[in-house]
Design a protein around this motif. Structure first.
Motif, PDB file in Angstrom:
ATOM      1  N   ASP A 194       0.928  -0.971   0.275  1.00 27.56           N
ATOM      2  CA  ASP A 194      -0.097   0.039  -0.026  1.00 27.56           C
ATOM      3  C   ASP A 194       0.866   1.234  -0.021  1.00 27.56           C
ATOM      4  OD1 ASP A 194      -1.920   2.064   0.500  1.00 27.56           O
ATOM      5  OD2 ASP A 194      -2.678   1.123   2.314  1.00 27.56           O
ATOM      6  N   ALA A 195       0.936   2.279  -1.086  1.00 29.57           N
ATOM      7  CA  ALA A 195       1.570   2.974  -1.275  1.00 29.57           C
ATOM      8  C   ALA A 195       1.716   4.122  -0.017  1.00 29.57           C
ATOM      9  CB  ALA A 195       1.436   3.863  -2.564  1.00 29.57           C
ATOM     10  N   GLU A 196       0.108   4.104   0.664  1.00 27.26           N
ATOM     11  CA  GLU A 196       0.036   5.100   1.551  1.00 27.26           C
ATOM     12  C   GLU A 196       0.873   4.726   2.863  1.00 27.26           C
ATOM     13  OE1 GLU A 196      -1.392   8.227   1.407  1.00 27.26           O
ATOM     14  OE2 GLU A 196      -1.094   7.665  -0.777  1.00 27.26           O
ATOM     15  N   ILE A 197       1.086   3.464   3.300  1.00 28.64           N
ATOM     16  CA  ILE A 197       1.688   2.960   4.239  1.00 28.64           C
ATOM     17  C   ILE A 197       3.171   3.456   3.940  1.00 28.64           C
ATOM     18  CG2 ILE A 197       2.407   0.967   5.627  1.00 28.64           C
ATOM     19  CD1 ILE A 197      -0.432  -0.285   5.222  1.00 28.64           C
ATOM     20  N   VAL A 198       3.655   3.072   2.859  1.00 26.97           N
ATOM     21  CA  VAL A 198       5.002   3.312   2.370  1.00 26.97           C
ATOM     22  C   VAL A 198       5.404   4.820   2.822  1.00 26.97           C
ATOM     23  CG1 VAL A 198       6.892   3.250   0.707  1.00 26.97           C
ATOM     24  CG2 VAL A 198       5.198   1.437   1.065  1.00 26.97           C
ATOM     25  N   ARG A 199       4.222   5.654   2.319  1.00 27.15           N
ATOM     26  CA  ARG A 199       4.663   7.058   2.557  1.00 27.15           C
ATOM     27  C   ARG A 199       4.731   7.527   3.855  1.00 27.15           C
ATOM     28  NH1 ARG A 199       1.050  10.714  -1.594  1.00 27.15           N
ATOM     29  NH2 ARG A 199       2.379  12.200  -0.741  1.00 27.15           N
ATOM     30  N   GLN A 200       3.688   6.842   4.701  1.00 20.10           N
ATOM     31  CA  GLN A 200       3.835   7.075   6.188  1.00 20.10           C
ATOM     32  C   GLN A 200       5.370   6.826   6.779  1.00 20.10           C
ATOM     33  OE1 GLN A 200       1.088   4.793   8.491  1.00 20.10           O
ATOM     34  NE2 GLN A 200       1.548   5.617  10.309  1.00 20.10           N
ATOM     35  N   MET A 201       5.924   5.797   6.442  1.00 19.25           N
ATOM     36  CA  MET A 201       7.124   5.161   7.013  1.00 19.25           C
ATOM     37  C   MET A 201       8.465   5.997   6.339  1.00 19.25           C
ATOM     38  SD  MET A 201       5.632   3.267   8.860  1.00 19.25           S
ATOM     39  CE  MET A 201       7.149   2.657   9.648  1.00 19.25           C
ATOM     40  N   THR A 202       8.052   7.141   5.434  1.00 18.60           N
ATOM     41  CA  THR A 202       9.194   7.979   4.921  1.00 18.60           C
ATOM     42  C   THR A 202       9.625   8.782   6.097  1.00 18.60           C
ATOM     43  OG1 THR A 202       7.811   9.479   4.094  1.00 18.60           O
ATOM     44  CG2 THR A 202       8.572   7.758   2.480  1.00 18.60           C
ATOM     45  N   SER A 203       9.075   8.767   7.044  1.00 20.49           N
ATOM     46  CA  SER A 203       9.354   9.404   8.485  1.00 20.49           C
ATOM     47  C   SER A 203      10.952   9.130   8.911  1.00 20.49           C
ATOM     48  CB  SER A 203       8.718   9.376   9.600  1.00 20.49           C
ATOM     49  OG  SER A 203       8.547   8.028  10.010  1.00 20.49           O
ATOM     50  N   ILE A 204      11.276   7.740   8.210  1.00 19.00           N
ATOM     51  CA  ILE A 204      12.762   7.407   8.836  1.00 19.00           C
ATOM     52  C   ILE A 204      13.862   8.500   8.061  1.00 19.00           C
ATOM     53  CG2 ILE A 204      13.049   5.859   6.830  1.00 19.00           C
ATOM     54  CD1 ILE A 204      14.261   3.837   8.882  1.00 19.00           C
ATOM     55  N   VAL A 205      13.484   8.747   7.161  1.00 20.17           N
ATOM     56  CA  VAL A 205      14.416  10.102   6.427  1.00 20.17           C
ATOM     57  C   VAL A 205      14.731  11.173   7.384  1.00 20.17           C
ATOM     58  CG1 VAL A 205      14.619  11.715   4.598  1.00 20.17           C
ATOM     59  CG2 VAL A 205      13.560   9.626   3.906  1.00 20.17           C
ATOM     60  N   THR A 206      13.811  11.693   7.988  1.00 21.25           N
ATOM     61  CA  THR A 206      13.739  12.807   9.069  1.00 21.25           C
ATOM     62  C   THR A 206      14.647  12.345  10.239  1.00 21.25           C
ATOM     63  OG1 THR A 206      11.817  13.629   8.215  1.00 21.25           O
ATOM     64  CG2 THR A 206      12.773  14.131  10.461  1.00 21.25           C
ATOM     65  N   GLY A 207      14.625  10.989  10.676  1.00 20.73           N
ATOM     66  CA  GLY A 207      15.449  10.247  11.702  1.00 20.73           C
ATOM     67  C   GLY A 207      16.814  10.280  11.185  1.00 20.73           C
ATOM     68  N   LEU A 208      17.031   9.772  10.033  1.00 19.94           N
ATOM     69  CA  LEU A 208      18.514   9.567   9.634  1.00 19.94           C
ATOM     70  C   LEU A 208      19.050  11.055   9.537  1.00 19.94           C
ATOM     71  CD1 LEU A 208      17.684   7.094   6.895  1.00 19.94           C
ATOM     72  CD2 LEU A 208      18.843   6.608   9.019  1.00 19.94           C
ATOM     73  N   GLN A 209      18.265  11.914   8.818  1.00 26.70           N
ATOM     74  CA  GLN A 209      18.960  13.112   8.365  1.00 26.70           C
ATOM     75  C   GLN A 209      18.731  14.343   9.114  1.00 26.70           C
ATOM     76  OE1 GLN A 209      19.252  12.565   3.566  1.00 26.70           O
ATOM     77  NE2 GLN A 209      17.995  14.213   4.338  1.00 26.70           N
ATOM     78  N   GLY A 210      17.893  14.296  10.210  1.00 25.10           N
ATOM     79  CA  GLY A 210      17.357  15.339  11.073  1.00 25.10           C
ATOM     80  C   GLY A 210      16.122  16.090  10.464  1.00 25.10           C
ATOM     81  N   PRO A 236      18.453  19.450  -0.236  1.00 23.46           N
ATOM     82  CA  PRO A 236      19.051  18.392   0.761  1.00 23.46           C
ATOM     83  C   PRO A 236      19.318  19.069   2.147  1.00 23.46           C
ATOM     84  CG  PRO A 236      20.281  18.360  -1.446  1.00 23.46           C
ATOM     85  CD  PRO A 236      19.410  19.737  -1.225  1.00 23.46           C
ATOM     86  N   PHE A 237      19.320  18.176   3.117  1.00 23.16           N
ATOM     87  CA  PHE A 237      19.282  18.701   4.569  1.00 23.16           C
ATOM     88  C   PHE A 237      20.157  17.591   5.387  1.00 23.16           C
ATOM     89  CE2 PHE A 237      18.202  18.858   8.977  1.00 23.16           C
ATOM     90  CZ  PHE A 237      18.649  20.090   9.181  1.00 23.16           C
ATOM     91  N   VAL A 238      20.933  17.986   6.266  1.00 24.92           N
ATOM     92  CA  VAL A 238      21.695  16.970   7.243  1.00 24.92           C
ATOM     93  C   VAL A 238      21.699  17.851   8.416  1.00 24.92           C
ATOM     94  CG1 VAL A 238      23.395  15.354   7.743  1.00 24.92           C
ATOM     95  CG2 VAL A 238      22.808  15.558   5.548  1.00 24.92           C
ATOM     96  N   ALA A 239      21.319  17.322   9.448  1.00 29.31           N
ATOM     97  CA  ALA A 239      21.268  18.197  10.923  1.00 29.31           C
ATOM     98  C   ALA A 239      22.793  18.393  11.339  1.00 29.31           C
ATOM     99  CB  ALA A 239      20.411  17.807  11.685  1.00 29.31           C
ATOM    100  N   GLY A 240      23.417  17.374  11.404  1.00 23.50           N
ATOM    101  CA  GLY A 240      24.921  17.769  11.885  1.00 23.50           C
ATOM    102  C   GLY A 240      25.634  16.428  11.877  1.00 23.50           C
ATOM    103  N   ARG A 241      26.887  16.238  12.988  1.00 22.06           N
ATOM    104  CA  ARG A 241      27.615  15.235  12.944  1.00 22.06           C
ATOM    105  C   ARG A 241      27.142  13.766  13.505  1.00 22.06           C
ATOM    106  NH1 ARG A 241      32.996  16.860  15.906  1.00 22.06           N
ATOM    107  NH2 ARG A 241      33.677  15.263  14.795  1.00 22.06           N
TER     108      ARG A 241
END
Length: 621
Positions: free
Chosen positions: A175-191, A202-207
Motif C-alpha cells: 500500500d503506497a500510503e503505508i510506505v509514504r507514512q514510513m518515510t519519516s525514517i528520512v527525518t530520523g536519519l538526516q534530522g 538536501p538537509f543533514v542536521a549535523g555530525r
C-alpha cells in the motif's frame, strides 16, 4: 593564525560562514575536469589506496555489506579508524575535498559486529508507526556515524506488489500510503529541517545525522511476476500514483540522495531513463541532491553485461546519474568518462550539474568542517537504549494471525509457569536467521553472527526460572511422546537472502518447516512463529492443526521482543502490511482492485488480532 584566516577569506568554499551555494559556486570553477570526474566516482574500499584517493581526487567510497577493516567481527572503532585513514588521503588532494563514505545500513548498521539490528522494513510496515520509524532512523544514524561512515543507502521506499520478489522484505507495504507514512525514517536519519528551510533542498542536521538515500527509483516493486531487476509494465498514471508517491515525501523531507533501480519501466532501464531521472526527478520534482547509481548499475545497460561499457557510461550520465558506484573498475570508468567529455558526447554542463550536486550534499552534511569520526558516539553503538528501541519495534511489528481453535478459547498468552515446554524449529535459536539479509554479509548468515537475543534465549529467561525448556530443532518421536509437555513453540521460516537470490516462485516454508509444524502439532498444543521476509504458503489443513500463529517477519537482533508478546507482557499491535495469499497462482493480488471477486486472500492486508480477539482490518478503496 592570520594565514589560516586569510585562506578562509580568499577561498569562499573553505569559509564556514558562507552560504552553501556560494561555496559550491566558488569551488566548482577551481576544479579540473579530472578532479570533477574523480568526485563522480565511488569506489569500493578493497581497491582503494592512499595514492588512488589523493591523486585521482576520488569523491566517494563504500563498503559492500560485510566488507570491513578486518576479516571477521569488525567493531565500530575498527571501522572508524579505517574510514578516517581513507579520509586523510582525500584531504591531501589539491583542493582537499573530503570523501563521502557510504554503506547499506538498511535496518541498523548490520555490517558492524555489535550494532543494533532492527526489524526489516516489512516488519516496520506492519507496525505502521511513523514515530517509531523516525526514532529508528535517529539510532541508526548515530551508530553509522560512530563507525566513521557518512551515508546509508536507505530507505528503500518500494511499493511491493508481489511477494515473489526477492526484495519484498525491503518494502514497507504493498500500500503506497503505508510506505509514504514510513518515510519519516528520512527525518530520523538526516534530522528535521528547520522552519523556513528551502523546499526540496538536501538537509543533514549535523555530525550525529547521516546522509540518506531513497531507493530504488522507481517502480521496482511492481515488476512482472516479482522478478528482481525485471520489467514493470504499468501506465504513467499508475507509476505516478503508486510508485512515485513515496519519493515526493522523501524529497520534501530533504533526502540527499536517490538511487535508480536496476529494473525497467515498460522496457526502458531506469539507469538510462533520461525522462524520469532528469525531466521528472530533477526538473519537475525539484530534487537538488545526488542521483547515485546502484552497484555496477551501468554494467547492466549493455547485453551481454558490460560489453559496451563506454556507451553505457554515456547513456547513464546523459540520463542524469551524478555519482557512479563503480565499484572496482574505476580506471576504466574514469578514462571512458574523460574521453566522452572531450569528444563532446557528454556535455561539460552535465558534468558540472553532477559535481555541483555532489559538492552541495558534502557542504550540507558538514563534511568540510567535520571530516573525521566523532569517537564520543562509540559508546552508543548497541547500547541498551537502542536495543530497547529495537525490542519495541519487534513488539509492534508482530502480527497475530491465529489465537485458539474456537471462539472464546484463546491460546495466547502462554502460561509462563508451565513446568515443561518444547521449543522447536530451525529459527528458534538462530540469530542470523532472525536478522535476514544485509546483516554481516550481503546475503546474510546463519548462527550467532552478532550480539543479540534469540527466541529460545528469550523464552528461557521467562520460563526457565520455573520450568523446563526442551529445545530440539526437529523433535524426536520420543520427545513428542512425553505427556507432561504443556505446549510447544515452533519457530520456522526462511533462510537469509538478498535481491535476486531471494526471488521465489513457490514461497513454501524452507527446511521442511511445514513437516516440523505438523509433527509437533499432531501431539502437542502448538504456537507457530513464522520468521520470513514475506507471506509464505500456509495450507489450510495445517492452519487447522495449530493453536496459534504469529508472523514475526525478520525481527533482527532482539528476539526477546517476540517473547514479550507471546507471554502477554504486551498486546499485539501489528497489522498485515501486505496481503497473505492462499495459493501462489493467485499472485499478484491487489487489495485496491475494484474487482472484489479477484481478491480472495487467506488474510487481507490490515488483518491482525490482539489478545482480546479484536480484528483490525483496513478498509479497501
Amino acid at each position: 593564525m592570520g594565514d589560516a584566516v586569510g585562506v578562509a577569506i580568499d577561498c569562499v568554499y573553505k569559509n564556514t560562514n558562507e552560504a552553501v551555494e556560494a561555496r559550491v559556486n566558488d569551488l566548482l570553477p577551481r576544479m579540473t575536469l579530472a578532479e570533477k570526474i574523480g568526485q563522480m566516482t565511488q569506489i569500493e574500499r578493497r581497491v582503494a589506496t592512499p595514492e588512488v584517493i589523493t591523486n585521482l581526487s576520488i569523491g566517494s567510497m563504500l563498503s559492500a555489506c560485510g566488507s570491513g577493516p578486518t576479516k571477521d567481527a569488525s567493531s565500530s572503532r575498527d571501522w572508524a579508524i579505517m574510514v578516517d585513514d581513507f579520509q586523510k588521503s582525500a584531504l591531501k588532494s589539491r583542493l582537499g575535498i573530503p570523501l563521502l563514505y557510504g554503506i547499506d545500513a538498511v535496518h541498523g548498521n548490520g555490517s558492524v559486529y555489535g550494532a543494533t539490528v532492527f526489524p526489516h522494513n516489512v516488519g516496520l510496515g506492519a507496525a505502521r508507526d511513523a514515530d517509531l520509524a523516525q526514532r529508528i532512523g535517529i539510532a541508526t544514524a548515530i551508530e553509522v556515524r560512530a563507525s566513521g561512515i557518512h551515508c546509508t543507502f536507505a530507505p528503500c521506499v518500494a511499493v511491493c506488489k508481489d511477494p515473489r520478489w526477492g526484495r519484498c522484505y525491503e518494502s514497507y507495504s504493498e500500500d503506497a500510503e503505508i510506505v509514504r507514512q514510513m518515510t519519516s525514517i528520512v527525518t530520523g536519519l538526516q534530522g528535521q529541517p528547520p522552519h523556513g528551510y528551502p523546499t526540496h533542498y538536501p538537509f543533514v542536521a549535523g555530525r550525529h545525522s547521516v546522509i540518506g538515500c531513497a531507493k530504488h527509483f522507481v517502480g521496482e516493486g511492481g515488476t512482472k511476476e516479482g522478478k528482481n531487476e525485471g520489467n514493470t509494465e504499468i501506465t504513467d498514471s499508475e507509476l505516478e500514483r503508486v510508485h512515485m508517491a513515496p519519493y515526493l515525501d522523501c524529497i520534501s523531507k530533504g533526502v540527499c540522495m536517490i538511487m535508480p533501480s536496476y529494473s525497467s519501466w515498460n522496457g526502458c532501464k531506469l539507469h538510462a531513463h533520461r525522462d524520469l531521472l532528469t525531466n521528472v526527478l530533477k526538473h519537475k520534482l525539484g530534487f537538488k541532491g545526488i542521483v547515485i547509481s546502484d552497484w555496477k548499475g551501468l554494467d547492466r545497460l549493455s547485453e551481454p553485461r558490460g560489453t559496451n561499457y563506454r556507451k553505457s557510461i554515456e547513456v547513464a550520465i546523459n540520463a542524469g546519474i551524478d555519482m557512479v558506484m563503480v565499484p572496482y573498475e574505476y580506471q576504466e570508468f574514469m578514462e571512458n568518462l574523460l574521453s566522452l567529455v572531450e569528444s563532446g558526447e557528454i556535455a561539460m554542463s552535465r558534468i558540472d550539474d553532477a559535481v555541483e550536486r555532489i559538492l552541495r550534499v558534502k557542504f550540507v552534511a558538514g563534511l568540510f568542517e567535520f571530516p573525521y569520526t566523532d569517537t564520543s558516539l562509540l559508546l552508543q553503538v548497541g547500547c541498551e537504549r537502542h536495543r530497547e528501541l529495537a525490542r519495541e519495534a519487534v513488539r509492534k511489528s508482530l502480527v497475530l494471525l491465529k489465537n485458539g481453535k474456537g471462539p472464546n478459547k484463546p491460546f495466547l498468552p502462554l502460561d509462563r509457569k508451565a513446568k515443561k515446554i518444547l521449543v522447536a524449529g530451525t529459527h528458534a535459536h538462530n540469530l542470523g536467521f532472525q536478522c535476514g539479509g544485509w546483516t554481516g554479509k550481503w546475503q546474510g548468515l546463519s548462527g550467532k553472527i552478532t550480539q543479540g537475543t534469540t527466541i529460545l534465549e528469550g523464552i528461557k529467561e521467562v520460563v526457565g526460572q520455573n520450568g523446563e525448556v526442551i529445545f530440539e530443532e526437529v523433535p524426536t518421536t520420543e520427545t513428542l511422546s512425553q505427556e507432561d509437555i504443556s505446549y510447544a513453540i515452533v519457530a520456522v521460516g526462511e533462510q537469509p537472502y538478498a535481491e535476486t537470490f531471494g526471488d521465489n516462485s513457490e514461497l513454501e516454508i524452507p527446511f521442511n518447516g511445514a513437516d516440523i509444524i505438523n509433527s509437533v502439532a499432531e501431539k502437542i498444543p502448538t504456537l507457530v512463529i513464522l520468521i520470513s521476509g514475506r507471506p509464505l504458503v500456509l495450507e489450510e489443513w495445517l492452519l487447522e492443526k495449530i493453536d496459534g500463529l504469529v508472523a514475526a517477519w525478520l525481527p533482527g537482533s532482539e528476539g526477546n521482543g517476540i517473547v514479550d508478546l507471546v507471554f502477554g507482557d504486551y498486546d499485539f499491535h501489528g497489522k498485515l502490511p501486505m496481503t497473505w495469499f492462499k495459493k501462489v497462482h493467485q499472485l499478484p493480488m491487489d487489495f485496491a482492485a475494484n474487482d472484489n471477486n479477484a481478491y480472495d486472500p487467506l488474510f487481507p492486508i490490515g488483518f491482525g488480532l490482539n489478545l482480546c480477539k479484536s480484528i483490525l482490518v483496513t478498509e479497501r478503496d
